[in-house]
Motif scaffolding. Structure first.
Motif, PDB file in Angstrom:
ATOM      1  N   UNK A 183     -15.660  34.548  15.593  1.00 55.11           N
ATOM      2  CA  UNK A 183     -15.342  35.419  16.741  1.00 55.11           C
ATOM      3  C   UNK A 183     -16.164  36.709  16.679  1.00 55.11           C
ATOM      4  N   UNK A 184     -16.271  37.273  15.505  1.00 53.81           N
ATOM      5  CA  UNK A 184     -17.036  38.508  15.348  1.00 53.81           C
ATOM      6  C   UNK A 184     -18.532  38.249  15.540  1.00 53.81           C
ATOM      7  N   UNK A 185     -18.982  37.056  15.151  1.00 53.39           N
ATOM      8  CA  UNK A 185     -20.387  36.703  15.349  1.00 53.39           C
ATOM      9  C   UNK A 185     -20.724  36.650  16.843  1.00 53.39           C
ATOM     10  N   UNK A 186     -19.817  36.055  17.617  1.00 49.75           N
ATOM     11  CA  UNK A 186     -20.020  36.010  19.077  1.00 49.75           C
ATOM     12  C   UNK A 186     -20.041  37.418  19.655  1.00 49.75           C
ATOM     13  N   UNK A 187     -19.139  38.255  19.140  1.00 49.32           N
ATOM     14  CA  UNK A 187     -19.067  39.633  19.628  1.00 49.32           C
ATOM     15  C   UNK A 187     -20.394  40.356  19.411  1.00 49.32           C
ATOM     16  N   UNK A 188     -20.983  40.242  18.229  1.00 46.78           N
ATOM     17  CA  UNK A 188     -22.229  40.958  17.943  1.00 46.78           C
ATOM     18  C   UNK A 188     -23.408  40.381  18.723  1.00 46.78           C
ATOM     19  N   UNK A 189     -23.385  39.091  18.980  1.00 47.22           N
ATOM     20  CA  UNK A 189     -24.452  38.515  19.791  1.00 47.22           C
ATOM     21  C   UNK A 189     -24.412  39.074  21.216  1.00 47.22           C
ATOM     22  N   UNK A 190     -23.219  39.128  21.772  1.00 44.14           N
ATOM     23  CA  UNK A 190     -23.102  39.674  23.120  1.00 44.14           C
ATOM     24  C   UNK A 190     -23.352  41.169  23.131  1.00 44.14           C
ATOM     25  N   UNK A 191     -22.979  41.860  22.077  1.00 43.88           N
ATOM     26  CA  UNK A 191     -23.252  43.291  21.976  1.00 43.88           C
ATOM     27  C   UNK A 191     -24.754  43.543  21.973  1.00 43.88           C
ATOM     28  N   UNK A 192     -25.508  42.718  21.234  1.00 47.14           N
ATOM     29  CA  UNK A 192     -26.960  42.867  21.221  1.00 47.14           C
ATOM     30  C   UNK A 192     -27.558  42.581  22.595  1.00 47.14           C
ATOM     31  N   UNK A 193     -27.024  41.583  23.279  1.00 48.06           N
ATOM     32  CA  UNK A 193     -27.525  41.270  24.629  1.00 48.06           C
ATOM     33  C   UNK A 193     -27.327  42.462  25.565  1.00 48.06           C
ATOM     34  N   UNK A 194     -26.144  43.061  25.494  1.00 51.70           N
ATOM     35  CA  UNK A 194     -25.871  44.214  26.353  1.00 51.70           C
ATOM     36  C   UNK A 194     -26.768  45.381  25.992  1.00 51.70           C
ATOM     37  N   UNK A 195     -26.961  45.612  24.696  1.00 48.85           N
ATOM     38  CA  UNK A 195     -27.787  46.735  24.272  1.00 48.85           C
ATOM     39  C   UNK A 195     -29.248  46.545  24.689  1.00 48.85           C
ATOM     40  N   UNK A 196     -29.786  45.341  24.497  1.00 46.26           N
ATOM     41  CA  UNK A 196     -31.162  45.076  24.897  1.00 46.26           C
ATOM     42  C   UNK A 196     -31.337  45.181  26.412  1.00 46.26           C
ATOM     43  N   UNK A 197     -30.306  44.785  27.146  1.00 47.18           N
ATOM     44  CA  UNK A 197     -30.357  44.917  28.604  1.00 47.18           C
ATOM     45  C   UNK A 197     -30.448  46.387  29.009  1.00 47.18           C
ATOM     46  N   UNK A 198     -29.628  47.227  28.381  1.00 43.68           N
ATOM     47  CA  UNK A 198     -29.630  48.654  28.688  1.00 43.68           C
ATOM     48  C   UNK A 198     -30.969  49.292  28.326  1.00 43.68           C
TER      49      UNK A 198
END
Length: 787
Positions: free
Chosen positions: A111-126
């Motif tokens: 669950x935490x792995x999924x969270x960090x993957x999506x967090x990176x996607x959001x950060x790279x998008x920004x």
């Protein structure tokens, strides 16, 4: 207010998809929390015997301990590294940031792995969006820099033309604008804003630090962190000569019907004539460009700050849930990224402000900042007070009218028919206006509620847009005036001695029309002058439709006018009744007049003709074939209106068949265009079946109800085709007014979804700022040499 809601409220609506999706990441953290709670409960249950007090106590302690840590109670931080963050450079593409989660082998680690993957996607998008916008503003700054060069040279030429200046050259001694401006007379007209060009462009290696910084502000507004080869250092900068004026053309002529006709008939030139009028207009355009550019920079700074804050909040929430210390490492990466370490936008804001204050505010900091940052409109309590007062008066007048009608038994009075034929059409005009204003105020309320940026779409200046309270105030004040007039005109019998009605009371409707026109065209700064003048400007553009470039406010107003056909006919009746009729005896022969019948048809066609001409102009400007189809739609509507009116005036089966056929074709075309083109609905392959991918209203049923209502209300024309002109309980003129009101209600519904679709189109293109035309156009050869 919770951070998630506050974060959304501070977003630029058109950039909403470019912000970090805080609520989505928060949902992923809830999944992590839920798993950890279940895991601890399961472990506690398996570690204790069944049906024992010890088991229940341990369950309670386990659950309450986890919940307490989530709520921020003291906890012991795990100092072990939970994540590794790094910037990854990929050949042939932009680099991106990546987080490696080191605890994925633990229970719930997926669950935490999924969270960090999506967090990176959001950060790279920004980061990607921010870098793109920074590059965009740097290009705009470079263009503004060129405009300022031309403006400074033009000002020197106009206010202090050098001796022996021939054709805009640099002068006999080869000196530039700064040196020549040193010799100009300081006598200036009081109250006029001047560019202090000496201080801005006169730079040398011996300049002091403050002046060097100011010069760096103007000349290096567009200087990026890379720099450019071949460009001298700022300390060695020498300003461009007046030779610039030989390589630019000016585009300051405002679009007017005369200028449009001249452009069609002749080949116009835009060479500089070095007049003060040209200078004034050029300054106005560049001032608007600076204001819009400064606004964009401030919004970009806010975008950067809000996303940094959101990443900080979400990581601290992660630490609370998992009892890890991962936020420190991740936030260090955020701080070292472009959104945390880049100061290009901040420096650019400072340079723009310094340049603008010096050039356009004569060094007056407060005055310059008031122009760059217009104050937001404040909600006034007196608006709410008067709204309540006029609304209460309107309700009281309605009750009084109903009581008088019942007390005098007016519905059975022989004079009722005379009143309905003569007085009711006069007051129905104000009813149509009030209803339209009520619908518009409802539109504004829901646009604000669902964050439709209607002020940007309409192009209102900051602080001048009316809110729904102001529109309700105006409509309630007009309703009080109208209902008061109705109350004074409820006499059904003439004076037996004079055989006429009171002249003063019979002139009340005309007096209200005159008062309304005086308020609309009042030149004084009262009763929302900026909004009134904006309305007048758009109305004038509609009248001169093919001679002006069509903007959204222009064709939006023209669409509103197509729903006010009966109001136009009421105005025609005003002229006939008060000029050729006998208002003292409430008699007229308007329906028998051929001229009246002809104009009865013409005034119904006029609003649709406006839209047809606007479609033609848009097709000429944009070469988009969809405008031709839209024009054909309005042409079919004009044909239907003509045939329906002819059927109403002439009668006969042939006219009825032609009116029904044309109206059916027009209704199908208009309904399809409303729902599919204007609203963007009925997309069978969208995420929301038969609607569209993006919806602002959460309830999908609202869209289906709106589509059904649009179709039903479109069929109101059947009343005229089928010859339904009178009901036992309703007079013919009352029925016409009801049908007109239904069309106004349909238009109000159309307004909301039309602007919602326009707003979503802006969101898809991240279009949040107006494009301001610039006054100077450089020659291609000169621009390429100095690029």
């Amino acid at each position: 207010m919770k951070f998630g809601k506050e974060f959304v409220s501070q977003m630029v609506p058109e950039w909403q998809e470019a912000y970090m999706n805080y609520n989505f990441l928060k949902g992923l953290l809830k999944d992590v929390l839920r798993f950890r709670q279940q895991n601890m409960l399961t472990a506690a249950m398996s570690a204790t015997p069944r049906s024992s007090l010890k088991r229940r106590v341990s369950l309670y302690r386990a659950f309450s301990g986890l919940t307490g840590r989530y709520r921020g109670s003291p906890r012991k931080n795990n100092e072990d590294e939970a994540i590794l963050v790094s910037a990854v450079e990929e050949e042939g593409s932009e680099g991106h940031y990546q987080t490696m989660f080191l605890m994925s082998s633990e229970a719930g680690g997926e669950y935490e792995l999924v969270y960090f993957r999506r967090l990176d996607e959001e950060f790279n998008k920004v980061v990607k969006f921010y870098k793109g916008k920074v590059e965009e503003v740097m290009r705009e700054a470079e263009e503004l820099n060129k405009q300022m060069d031309a403006l400074i040279a033009l000002r020197i030429k106009v206010e202090n033309p050098p001796v022996g200046f021939g054709g805009g050259g640099g002068g006999g001694d080869g000196s530039g604008p700064a040196e020549r401006l040193n010799h100009q007379d300081n006598g200036r007209k009081p109250g006029r804003v001047h560019m202090d060009a000496i201080q801005e462009v006169e730079m040398s290696s011996g300049a002091n630090g403050a002046n060097s910084e100011d010069e760096r502000g103007r000349r290096n507004m567009a200087k990026s962190s890379k720099g450019r080869e071949g460009k001298p250092d700022i300390e060695g900068f020498k300003p461009a000569s007046l030779d610039i004026l030989n390589h630019v053309k000016i585009n300051i002529e405002r679009e007017t019907p005369i200028s449009t006709l001249k452009g069609i008939l002749t080949t116009s030139t835009s060479d500089l004539s070095f007049s003060k009028e040209e200078l004034r207009k050029a300054e106005e355009l560049i001032t608007k460009a600076f204001v819009e550019f400064h606004k964009k920079l401030r919004v970009l700074k806010s975008y950067c700050f809000l996303n940094q804050l959101a990443f900080s909040k979400i990581m601290k929430k992660y630490d609370k849930i998992t009892s890890r210390n991962a936020s420190k490492a991740y936030l260090e990466m955020v701080d070292n990224s472009p959104i945390g370490s880049s100061d290009e936008v901040t420096k650019l804001v400072e340079r723009v402000e310094a340049t603008f204050i010096k050039h356009f505010a004569n060094g007056n900091h407060r005055k310059g900042m008031d122009i760059l940052r217009p104050k937001a409109k404040r909600e006034r309590h007196r608006v709410t007070y008067f709204l309540g007062f006029f609304s209460g008066c309107s309700i009281a007048l309605v009750v009084a009218i109903v009581v008088i009608i019942h007390a005098r038994d007016i519905m059975k009075n022989p004079g009722r028919a005379l009143y309905m034929d003569n007085i009711f059409p006069l007051y129905s005009l104000f009813g149509f206006i009030v209803l339209h204003m009520l619908m518009y105020s409802a539109n504004i309320y829901f646009w604000r509620r669902y964050r439709v940026n209607y002020t940007f779409i309409f192009g209102f200046k900051q602080g001048t847009a009316l809110g729904y309270r102001e529109v309700l105030l105006l409509s309630s004040a007009l309703s009080v005036l109208t209902l008061g007039g109705v109350l004074s005109n409820l006499d059904m019998e003439m004076d037996e001695r004079t055989k006429s009605f009171k002249a003063l009371t019979e002139l009340v409707p005309l007096g209200i029309v005159i008062v309304l026109l005086l308020i609309i065209f009042c030149p004084f700064n009262i009763i929302y002058r900026s909004s009134r003048f904006f309305f007048i400007q758009c109305a004038f553009h509609c009248i001169c439709a093919p001679l002006y470039k069509v903007t959204l406010p222009d064709f939006f107003l023209a669409d509103q006018l197509t729903s006010q056909v009966q109001a136009f006919r009421s105005l025609e009746f005003y002229v006939c009744y008060y000029v050729w009729g006998n208002f003292k005896t409430r008699s007229h022969k308007c329906p028998e007049s051929k001229v009246f019948k002809d104009f009865y048809l013409v005034v119904a066609v006029i609003p649709y003709a406006f839209r047809l001409l606007q479609c033609f102009r848009r097709w000429v400007d944009e070469k988009d074939p969809s405008h031709v189809l839209n024009g054909l739609k309005y042409f079919s509507t004009i044909a239907a209106v003509v045939l329906r009116t002819a059927n109403e005036l002439q009668g006969g089966m042939i006219w009825k068949i032609m009116a029904a056929a044309s109206s059916g074709i027009a209704t199908i075309a208009n309904t399809y265009w409303d729902i599919v083109i204007d609203w963007g609905l009925l997309r069978w392959n969208s995420k929301n079946p038969w609607l569209r991918d993006k919806l602002l209203v959460p309830s999908k049923s609202v869209y289906f109800i709106a589509m059904v209502l649009n179709v039903i209300l479109r069929l109101a024309w059947m009343q005229t085709v089928m010859g339904i002109r009178d009901f036992p309980f309703m007079h013919r003129t009352a029925l016409v007014a009801v049908v007109a009101c239904l069309e106004i209600i349909r238009r109000g519904i159309w307004n909301f979804f039309r602007l919602e679709n326009e707003h979503l189109n802006n969101v898809g293109k991240y279009r949040a700022f107006k494009s301001v035309p610039l006054p100077f156009n450089y020659d291609d050869n000169y621009a390429s040499k100095h690029a």
